[in-house]
Scaffold this motif. Sequence first.
Motif, PDB file in Angstrom:
ATOM      1  N   ILE A   1      99.382 -15.358  18.679  1.00 57.74           N
ATOM      2  CA  ILE A   1      98.727 -14.823  17.749  1.00 57.74           C
ATOM      3  C   ILE A   1      98.914 -14.379  16.517  1.00 57.74           C
ATOM      4  CG2 ILE A   1      96.022 -14.254  16.482  1.00 57.74           C
ATOM      5  CD1 ILE A   1      94.948 -14.624  19.979  1.00 57.74           C
ATOM      6  N   ALA A   2      98.648 -14.686  14.529  1.00 53.00           N
ATOM      7  CA  ALA A   2      99.008 -13.574  13.897  1.00 53.00           C
ATOM      8  C   ALA A   2      97.951 -13.160  13.215  1.00 53.00           C
ATOM      9  CB  ALA A   2     100.050 -14.463  12.912  1.00 53.00           C
ATOM     10  N   SER A   3      97.877 -11.732  13.781  1.00 52.74           N
ATOM     11  CA  SER A   3      97.046 -10.679  14.003  1.00 52.74           C
ATOM     12  C   SER A   3      96.753  -9.998  12.276  1.00 52.74           C
ATOM     13  CB  SER A   3      96.773 -10.034  14.504  1.00 52.74           C
ATOM     14  OG  SER A   3      95.634  -8.840  14.380  1.00 52.74           O
ATOM     15  N   MET A   4      95.692  -9.981  11.900  1.00 53.50           N
ATOM     16  CA  MET A   4      96.039  -9.200   9.635  1.00 53.50           C
ATOM     17  C   MET A   4      95.213  -7.249  10.870  1.00 53.50           C
ATOM     18  SD  MET A   4      94.894 -11.944   7.800  1.00 53.50           S
ATOM     19  CE  MET A   4      94.298 -12.624   8.458  1.00 53.50           C
ATOM     20  N   GLU A   5      96.011  -6.669  10.327  1.00 54.97           N
ATOM     21  CA  GLU A   5      95.033  -5.126  10.682  1.00 54.97           C
ATOM     22  C   GLU A   5      93.865  -4.836   9.617  1.00 54.97           C
ATOM     23  OE1 GLU A   5      96.734  -0.846  11.427  1.00 54.97           O
ATOM     24  OE2 GLU A   5      97.804  -2.168  10.861  1.00 54.97           O
ATOM     25  N   LYS A   6      93.110  -4.554   9.845  1.00 55.29           N
ATOM     26  CA  LYS A   6      92.315  -3.453   9.132  1.00 55.29           C
ATOM     27  C   LYS A   6      90.393  -3.067  10.079  1.00 55.29           C
ATOM     28  CE  LYS A   6      87.959  -5.421   6.121  1.00 55.29           C
ATOM     29  NZ  LYS A   6      88.235  -4.916   4.529  1.00 55.29           N
ATOM     30  N   GLU A   7      91.167  -2.023   9.796  1.00 51.85           N
ATOM     31  CA  GLU A   7      90.050  -0.365  10.989  1.00 51.85           C
ATOM     32  C   GLU A   7      88.699  -1.288  10.300  1.00 51.85           C
ATOM     33  OE1 GLU A   7      91.949   2.959  10.954  1.00 51.85           O
ATOM     34  OE2 GLU A   7      94.212   1.910  11.920  1.00 51.85           O
ATOM     35  N   PRO A   8      87.271  -0.703  10.852  1.00 48.86           N
ATOM     36  CA  PRO A   8      87.875  -0.015  12.554  1.00 48.86           C
ATOM     37  C   PRO A   8      87.950  -1.506  13.510  1.00 48.86           C
ATOM     38  CG  PRO A   8      85.718  -0.122  11.591  1.00 48.86           C
ATOM     39  CD  PRO A   8      86.581  -0.365  10.229  1.00 48.86           C
ATOM     40  N   TYR A   9      88.192  -2.258  13.043  1.00 48.79           N
ATOM     41  CA  TYR A   9      87.877  -3.493  14.162  1.00 48.79           C
ATOM     42  C   TYR A   9      89.075  -3.683  14.754  1.00 48.79           C
ATOM     43  CZ  TYR A   9      83.790  -3.978  10.882  1.00 48.79           C
ATOM     44  OH  TYR A   9      82.833  -3.910   9.668  1.00 48.79           O
TER      45      TYR A   9
END
Length: 684
Positions: free
Chosen positions: A33-41
Amino acid sequence: MQSKFKCLVLMGLLVTFTTIAQTESGVSRPVKIASMEKEPYTGINLPDKGYVNELIRAAFAEKGYQVDIGFYPPARAKYLAEVGEVDAVAPVRFDGQDKDILSYSSPFPGAQLGFLKKKQRDIPNSFTAQDSLDDILQQLSPYIFGVVRKVAVSPEFDHSTDLKKVYVTEELRNLDLLAHGRIDIAVIDKYNAADLMVNYRPHLIGQLEFIRPPLFDLSFYLGFSNKKPDHQQLVNSFNQGLVSLINNGGLKRIMEKHGFYRHPPVNKDKQRIVIAAADINDIDLAQALSREYEKQHADIDIEWRILEENTLRKRLLSDFAISDGQFDVAMLGAYETSVWSKKHWLSPINNLPDNYDWQDVFPSVRHSLTYKGQQFALPFIAETDMTFYRKDLFKKAGIQMAARPTYQDILTYAKAIHDPANGVYGIGLRGKPGWGQNMAFVSVLVNAFGGHWFDQNWKPTLTTKAWKNALTYYVDIVKKYGPPDAADNGWQQNQSLFAQGKLGIFIDATSLAGKVFATNTAIDSEQIGYAPAPFVSASHPSHWFWTWAMAIPQSSTHQTAAKDFIAWMTSRQFVELAVAKGNDVTIPSGTRKSTYQTNTMRRLPVNDFIASAIQTLPFGNENDIADQFVAIPEFPAIGYQVGLKVQQILKGQISVEQGLMDSQNIVEHIMQEAGYYSGPSFQH
């Protein structure tokens, strides 16, 4: 907060977990799985890499799968799915534009976009349930909206030609435009806005508020690559796992672990007291005994929200940042009491019961929770720092702990007992980033080496010799003689490693002594020794001092009930009840003299040592006791950012010199944005 799941948030994915997924042909391979980073999730620096990562891992695990998750920029993640190099990309929105590339999973709780404004702006801040979205947008049409480019809000908003919109590339830019009056309303996710303020724009905390309603619930999805021949099987497996998590309460537990709660139904017959608390050793006891309080107060319903302490601090600050008003009781410390009482975020605590017995509370503890002579929090536990060590390992190595060890002594001892071939590591120190995690220790260490966070003009001093010497010592001892993954370990992980017999020395809080000396560990408690925390110069000892205490936010609508409960929970009677329940040696400690007279504490070898250490802590001005924080509103953001750099240094990703230079620049920027100075002149 309305959503399909009546929950809160998410997005993205992170970090790598390798496992095997079974295909119909029986061939095993990892699910990528390619994930994108976005806090706070989602985020590399979040617990378990964030809510979304944990959700996806758990949903696939329900069907026997595990996953390999990597982080990528959004465009790269989408490309990898398009060419079939990954099985799925997350998080994605279902907008129909990529249906030739992706097959979408069932939705799971996502972001909550809302309208954020300055409190002092004369813009309507609430609407009724009878107002349609079109009506609301019409009333707000005179104002300028800031929107992140390519983020779909709702058809009504996106397609409106009457609204004035300014498009930006990132959410932080949206906040900055709002702060400087370039836009009137920022369209932004509720928790993303709060966390951006907490971590990067602390001077905005308390200045902004969301218009109520509307909040746009934006569900998220896994987008599975149509290039993969078994993509539909993976879609079905994930969807089935998600249903299982919803039905067995797993989704709710994961979200609450990360601080995302649903508002429970209102019970008109009871007052619900919502408590935000840290997952410290004694909190389970408090939660269990609170049921006794409920039995005696039939009109009270207590809801505990127990969070990892980094998450707790963010959720409490973010609650103030966006004026959300979720909590009736906040578990906090001397730092928050000092700063938040000045901000008028906390209610003063007056008229305590006669039997509360303030004189029984250690003077340093009372002192740490006051502002202008008034009490703003009641102490649950208090702690300073100390050294735990293994007597048997010291004897085997032919060394002896000094009565007052220096940091050089500790380095010598750690080297002598370090035996990784047999699963024993010389020392455990906090490496997990956070102003209350690695920086609690590092700040004290820097002070012991003669350093400070700021000079007299509030200019940061992180490139000084003292900081360099302290960080070099810290990195050297942890990398050479610490356990694997030391950079990710907080006090809980080190406490566990010590209990398993894997650490020879453990420098941390006195409040951990009950667990350290517990009988259900891999080492004989008779072989555990203790000593004061180390020092560099006998003429300049440096200690931390912390009090986990209970306070009442001004926003609570149950002020009297909240005060009555925390007065009970921090009382002598509570400790006596804990002792009567037979809770061995983990009763709340460090706050009251009488606690150390109980049979439970007298069984603890370190009893008198801890009582003396806390009772003799020096203090001057209010809240001026210890060396691990600076009592200014910007410090959580500063500690968080520098803590990340210190972890990078510990992981070998950057040098000490580079990390300190980066930290200096970060702190200077935060202090300038907060108005402490502009350019070379001090103006605060």
